[in-house]
Motif scaffolding. Sequence first.
Motif, mmCIF file in Angstrom:
data_model
loop_
_atom_site.group_PDB
_atom_site.id
_atom_site.type_symbol
_atom_site.label_atom_id
_atom_site.label_comp_id
_atom_site.label_asym_id
_atom_site.label_seq_id
_atom_site.Cartn_x
_atom_site.Cartn_y
_atom_site.Cartn_z
ATOM 1 N N TRP A 84 0.872 -6.847 5.072
ATOM 2 C CA TRP A 84 0.711 -6.461 3.656
ATOM 3 C C TRP A 84 2.096 -6.292 3.048
ATOM 4 N N SER B 133 -2.337 -4.816 9.246
ATOM 5 C CA SER B 133 -3.637 -4.368 9.735
ATOM 6 C C SER B 133 -4.097 -5.253 10.885
ATOM 7 N N THR C 45 -4.531 0.080 10.512
ATOM 8 C CA THR C 45 -3.354 -0.330 9.758
ATOM 9 C C THR C 45 -2.158 0.506 10.193
ATOM 10 N N SER D 165 -6.967 -3.260 -0.767
ATOM 11 C CA SER D 165 -5.532 -3.164 -0.492
ATOM 12 C C SER D 165 -4.767 -3.540 -1.741
ATOM 13 N N VAL E 128 -5.034 1.091 2.527
ATOM 14 C CA VAL E 128 -5.781 -0.088 2.985
ATOM 15 C C VAL E 128 -7.038 0.362 3.714
ATOM 16 N N ASN F 82 -7.899 -10.878 -0.373
ATOM 17 C CA ASN F 82 -8.280 -9.748 0.486
ATOM 18 C C ASN F 82 -9.635 -9.982 1.148
ATOM 19 N N TYR G 134 -1.814 -4.689 -1.705
ATOM 20 C CA TYR G 134 -0.730 -5.590 -1.314
ATOM 21 C C TYR G 134 -1.195 -7.036 -1.245
ATOM 22 N N ASN G 135 -0.188 -7.910 -1.108
ATOM 23 C CA ASN G 135 -0.492 -9.307 -0.799
ATOM 24 C C ASN G 135 -0.650 -9.456 0.706
ATOM 25 N N SER G 136 -1.491 -10.373 1.067
ATOM 26 C CA SER G 136 -1.806 -10.510 2.489
ATOM 27 C C SER G 136 -1.177 -11.761 3.092
ATOM 28 N N SER H 74 7.178 -3.829 6.923
ATOM 29 C CA SER H 74 5.962 -3.864 6.110
ATOM 30 C C SER H 74 4.799 -3.225 6.869
#
Lengths: 664, 664, 664
Positions: free
Chosen positions: C663, C615, C606, C631, C593, C649, C633-635, C612
């Motif tokens: 994330w 950030s 982060t 990133s 990230v 993002n 990942y899903n936020s 998990s």
Amino acid sequence: MFRKFFISFITIVLFGFSAENLYGNVPMIGAQVIIEPGQTDAQIDSWFKLLNENGMKLCRIRMFEVYMHRADGTWDFSLFDKAFRAAEKYNIKVFAGLFPASNGNSIGGFKFPLSKEHEIKIQDYILQIVNHYRKFNSLYGWVLMNEPGTGGYVPETEYTKEKFDDWKKKQIEPPYKSLGYTLLKTFDKQKFLVYYNTWYLNWVANEIAKYDIGHEIHVNNHQIFDNLAEYDFPSWRKFLTSLGASAHPSWHFGYFDRSEYTVALSANCNIIRSGAGNLPFLITELQGGNNTYSGEKPFCPTGNEITQWLWTSLSSGAKAVIFWSLNSRSIGEEAGEWAMIDFNHKSTERLNSAMQVAKCIDKHQDIFSNIQPLNSNIHILYNRPSFWMEREVQYKSNIDDEGRQPGGIIKSAMTYYKILCENGIVPNINEFAEFDWTKSDYSGTSIILANMVSLPSYEWEDIRNFVKLGGRLFVEGITGFYDENMLSLFSTEFPLKDVFGGSLSSVNCIPGNFKINVSGNNLPGHLWKGYIQNESGNVIGSENGYITGVRNKFGKGDVIWIPSLLGMGARRTGDLQSLSNFLMKELQPSVSVCFEKRENGIFMQTAKGSKSNFSVVINKSKVKKTIKIRSPYNSNILFSDGKVKLNGNELTIDPEETVLIEWK
Amino acid sequence: MFRKFFISFITIVLFGFSAENLYGNVPMIGAQVIIEPGQTDAQIDSWFKLLNENGMKLCRIRMFEVYMHRADGTWDFSLFDKAFRAAEKYNIKVFAGLFPASNGNSIGGFKFPLSKEHEIKIQDYILQIVNHYRKFNSLYGWVLMNEPGTGGYVPETEYTKEKFDDWKKKQIEPPYKSLGYTLLKTFDKQKFLVYYNTWYLNWVANEIAKYDIGHEIHVNNHQIFDNLAEYDFPSWRKFLTSLGASAHPSWHFGYFDRSEYTVALSANCNIIRSGAGNLPFLITELQGGNNTYSGEKPFCPTGNEITQWLWTSLSSGAKAVIFWSLNSRSIGEEAGEWAMIDFNHKSTERLNSAMQVAKCIDKHQDIFSNIQPLNSNIHILYNRPSFWMEREVQYKSNIDDEGRQPGGIIKSAMTYYKILCENGIVPNINEFAEFDWTKSDYSGTSIILANMVSLPSYEWEDIRNFVKLGGRLFVEGITGFYDENMLSLFSTEFPLKDVFGGSLSSVNCIPGNFKINVSGNNLPGHLWKGYIQNESGNVIGSENGYITGVRNKFGKGDVIWIPSLLGMGARRTGDLQSLSNFLMKELQPSVSVCFEKRENGIFMQTAKGSKSNFSVVINKSKVKKTIKIRSPYNSNILFSDGKVKLNGNELTIDPEETVLIEWK
Amino acid sequence: MFRKFFISFITIVLFGFSAENLYGNVPMIGAQVIIEPGQTDAQIDSWFKLLNENGMKLCRIRMFEVYMHRADGTWDFSLFDKAFRAAEKYNIKVFAGLFPASNGNSIGGFKFPLSKEHEIKIQDYILQIVNHYRKFNSLYGWVLMNEPGTGGYVPETEYTKEKFDDWKKKQIEPPYKSLGYTLLKTFDKQKFLVYYNTWYLNWVANEIAKYDIGHEIHVNNHQIFDNLAEYDFPSWRKFLTSLGASAHPSWHFGYFDRSEYTVALSANCNIIRSGAGNLPFLITELQGGNNTYSGEKPFCPTGNEITQWLWTSLSSGAKAVIFWSLNSRSIGEEAGEWAMIDFNHKSTERLNSAMQVAKCIDKHQDIFSNIQPLNSNIHILYNRPSFWMEREVQYKSNIDDEGRQPGGIIKSAMTYYKILCENGIVPNINEFAEFDWTKSDYSGTSIILANMVSLPSYEWEDIRNFVKLGGRLFVEGITGFYDENMLSLFSTEFPLKDVFGGSLSSVNCIPGNFKINVSGNNLPGHLWKGYIQNESGNVIGSENGYITGVRNKFGKGDVIWIPSLLGMGARRTGDLQSLSNFLMKELQPSVSVCFEKRENGIFMQTAKGSKSNFSVVINKSKVKKTIKIRSPYNSNILFSDGKVKLNGNELTIDPEETVLIEWK
């Protein structure tokens, strides 16, 4: 200690030698070689080889006791012997700088023995070093110590106290009594320091003379613009064979911008040359390399600057210029700094510049032998009491009062110096006692007294005579405000009333800058504006009925007196031109070579060698300049480090370039 | 030593005299005459003649022991006798300033005996001087010493240590215990210094009284804006017959610009007048001449400034103004400086200005007798603990925190003073103990507490009563942040909650400046913004739900409380108008004469004499001003040093001009 | 004294405990509670109640001897007992800070015993305090002293001299001899101070262990950017159970602007975390309130700042954050300052901010347990000799030489830190000895040496191995100028020639700023420009034939070497972007990230928790920002104190806002 008898001044003089015997007629360039344990034989050899390859004939080696005197008391000279032998091999002469062990300070060293025990240790060190090294053919001479001068500080040791008491006992009450006023300030500390410096240097010279006679005896003064009031150079001439200067812009030229370092160096040469009198003078240390952590205003000189400084020094009459340093110290403070060579012991732009100058000298030995700067017959005089008093009464406030803060006097004087240099005329700078007051005619000679706040009684007759016998005296600032005891001369009985044309009625403090009109010139002034109580002068400046300037005839000479701080005014406002106009008219310098008009940022110094005259011209402005030089001679370029063009007497020169013009 | 018995306070008071007997009703102007060996009889005579010719009736002479006490122990008074006789000849009264020999310091002198031996020498000096000079008709009085006040410094001598220990033993534990918190800071040093100053002055007064009773006993305080927390003036009234000030802008008014020196001098007069109480007060030393090397902010006063300072002092009620100095010292520090005469001993613009004022006083003796400044009923109060604590906690940082740096408190208070002066209203400045807390009604009286960071417990009841009995209290800054032991009052238990209307919930530190809105005025503040925990007040300022100002009724009076640093905010931003608007509305000064509106850069002070009132108006702005004066009287110009125009109550005045308007 | 036997390190370890036992997995927030006589029982109770109500689980109490040890020698614990009981009542754990009586200094305390007698008194104090308070259930642990660290000062007491002599005797001559050069500077004082600090802390820990085992042993370091070279953290791990920091921006972050306090705090956490090693680290003191007179750069933190600092600390892995302070001191220096509560003991915006964070932690315990900042594999390394030498050679001049003035090194290093943070990547900061040199592969790991002026011999092999084993080394400034004895490495024999690709030929001092071009980036530099004598590197920067940068392959890794002061250049010119562009390309950080591009004024860190990653993003710029985060990942927003918008993002965030993004 096989020769214990005392060698007096007389002995030295009897067995002495003329300076010419030591220094050839042609000036030399050299560099300090740092010798430290850890260096390899090959390195040591390579440095002397490098000196030779770059046209250098001279070096200086600091004789660190700490690197020779073993813990068990024995001495190991082997490391330094290598250096002296390498010097011999490459035809380099060595100035051996005495450096007895100094508690943790391997940079500056001590200035006076700390105790009687210390004195005995110093004696033993001198015995060892002188006895051992006097036999080397490469030995050129002895440097008595590193940079005498304490910034006015008198050590508070028992040893010094005893010396002070002895000195004090011997002082005779002077006949002059400041009109009977009770003396509230004594300047004993300052007077003693002058004596003490002289005494110690003489003592070291005597110690050397126990074991060696015939080699050069030298010492070099540093931070001259702050320390100049600590020295009695004429007395030093009795035991020295030459006088020198340490001139490191990053340490010593704090009153100047980088673009003024050429002017500052020229002034430094001037002060030392005057101090040396008939002895040769040298630039014994000249910054040759980069500052990293050391230096107050750190920088790395460019090749151009090295060229500028060399020709400035040489045209000032320096018999030699020795850079600090060829190689760098390897450890401790200043390690990796100051060197002319790079970290790989290779040449640099700076060393190359020095070589170019050395080559030029070699090529034109006839021109560059017996160099003497052309005498402009203009003298900026200074005296010690002025500096003592300025320091005594100082009260740090803000920039509006710059003139009364540290450096007030010297900044004033240096502005005149700079203005004249920018007219292509280099004045002399002399301590009062160094000026020749014995002539019978001073026609054509000018003296500038720039804010000499004290005029001691013992100088009055000399000043009077100078004017009476045809001299021209230019007086500014609050010159003569005090006598040597800090008696206010103007408010009591001004003793030079007849000479100056009157006295002052007042000095008015005006923080910041102001203007006065004198002889049609609108002159910037700073802080102090004085009004004259005129008696016999011609008024040349006035405002609202107050007289700001007079010209007074006295005997065959005259005095131009403007009791306002003009030098500082010019410096602070950046308007040097107005003062220049006025000065050039009043001083009427009878030099054969100068600029047609003042050239902002251009330095010119003219010297005569054995064969012809030559001028060094340096462009320290930011722009290309085309300059008209007034000269009755034909011109010929001897040296240039740029694309300079010379068309008769019209010179075109780029920023930072240096040119040497021969006049035939 | 024919009279060895101890003369107590009581004795002095019994045999004492009223101030009016010494000072006439009409104020006098005078100057310091410097007497030094070296001066001629003719010079000495000429100075007293000059005083007389310029309307001066008073002089001050520093009685240097070092100029009378011979090395063999005998005393030679002849030089000073000449001065006293010349004074007699020209009808000049002499203040004799005691000045026992002081090791190398002929300017400031010592502030306390160095040892018991020194004390005995001082005793002998006083015996000699007082015994000899008390017989001269020209003797007017004794000045106990030069300028008590040490900048907070307590000498580290055995002598002082003993005095401290004695003092410490006598201290009684106060009943107030700061809620039982352990006292971490003692202010013993500061308290002792207040005692010690008083003790020593009293000791000198007693020594004098052994040999002379009936002459004036005086002392003059300097650098008042820094030293004011060192003095306990009310205690001094017991042994003094008058109190004085040294007011040299170049030394003492560092918190002010040159254009504010009039306001600063007026404030200085105010502080001393309040300290003097029923005794007369004097400006014992007022800068009369030029600085060269001395002074922190050097300058040469103009004639106009001399006029301004004289009328400012006189309208403040000064019974005399004595310039420092008529002639200059001739030797040592300050030689050739400070004089009203020029180097030729002739009059100057400055001396002429003084003469014009003296003439005017002579001409209008009826108007200028028994001058008392018109009481505005506005009092700016200060106390010692606030200054002690400000100094104790000081941490020098940058200009963004100016308010907590040296001078933070006094600059705050002085801004209020200046604003009021520019409205034509001169407030009083009193140490807390100097204010009259014994009245039964304070209606119409206002007190300003400008950033009085400490409110000691012994002042709380007085404050409470003042408001209860009808007074109006204006409170700003972090006034009351500490008690006398540096207990945080707001975070513990604020004892004036009922009076102020609440307590503080917080003080927020905001480096630089900010604005708050109070009663519709957008007021600049600096550094500290306080929020009020309101209990009973009317909210007059708030932001985001936080209360920045309240007005609280308490008894018959009220408190206006804005716990932000407004004075400093106004000063730093140059926006004095916003605070002026707010103040003029809140303080509702009931003065008969003032400006219609605030006049930027204009100072006005109104006084009453025996016959009528008069206002001094001075234009310290850079521009010509036309000003409307609110006054119920008819106007008449008594004095002007310019081309002033007065049309009814409308005055037109040029920069730097001073005018006196009589109101009938 | 029932247990007199000596408890060795071993004993502590044997009877020790794992840090996890003391600290839960979830970080805690707490505050200092000031306990002073004068406080009421109700007040004490209310503060602990308030802690509890605001989600705080921890407090710290300074155990002032002066408040317990009576004049008659007896001890009265009753006041502090109340506090410990109140803590118990409200489930607050107490860090007891040892604070033996300290002559008049109740703020900082002493750092070392003054004498043997003093040592005995300290022993007795520890006996009393530990014996008494070890029994309280609320006791959490002991803080050995207040803030070790002296700014380099070694006390000049007999006690310390003895300790020094003992230490000196035990020193073994190191095998490395700096090529045989005579050592002119010893760094004994500095080395001793490191030892002495460690010795004393260990001594205190041993004294505690005589009476109590099993509680936390902690100490907190302050002013880290100046004092970091005084500590040997790895040695402390033997007697500590956790390490902490005092982080008061107004006292400690003087090298940073207020807008940089987040970055500074993150760096402070980093330094302490690295020092702690496997031990937990804490922010033991974090400024929680307003400065009035204290602090070098005073201010009052906003609620937003409290939020920023908390999340910065927590995402750095701090196991706890303890504010200084809940309540304010009531008396003496700092009275009424620093508190999170207001003067009425009510909550403030600041305390409320802390509560919001505490609530968020409580709500997401799974996410916030075992927080570890994501390792960027970028390490900014520092060593002690660099700081010692920088201080040793310092010569204060003007802003043009900022790089060689106090803070030159740390400002350089911190600029890299800031640039990386603005790219969303937080590097590690490690003292050389704290870095793990034992790995067999350093691929993907970068080390930055920012102006590490000294590279001691004992670090050379580690550096060589790091690169050989695949590491990437980024070197700037005059890194490696000296060895540990101040030997100039480049001008003698640079030992890392093979690794770096060559040596330096020179360093040129250029006051002010300059530019160099490296790999197409026009990088600002300051003061020092180095030229490389290249042997094996690829030239990436050159000018006029001089090489300003190389990239050198060595083993599996490489070195990027630009021997110019780039960090300072970026900092001084404000152009961080050029250096950022260059760095981001060269360091190729393999973080999952980060920002798409450098975001001026935006801080992101982060971390991973048990469940998990998340950030922390903080906008310290003056404008609303829309930022693209790189990133995979899903936020999901976990926390925000503003009107933040997250679109995939893409984040939009207002000035001063903080947001936490999970994330998944």
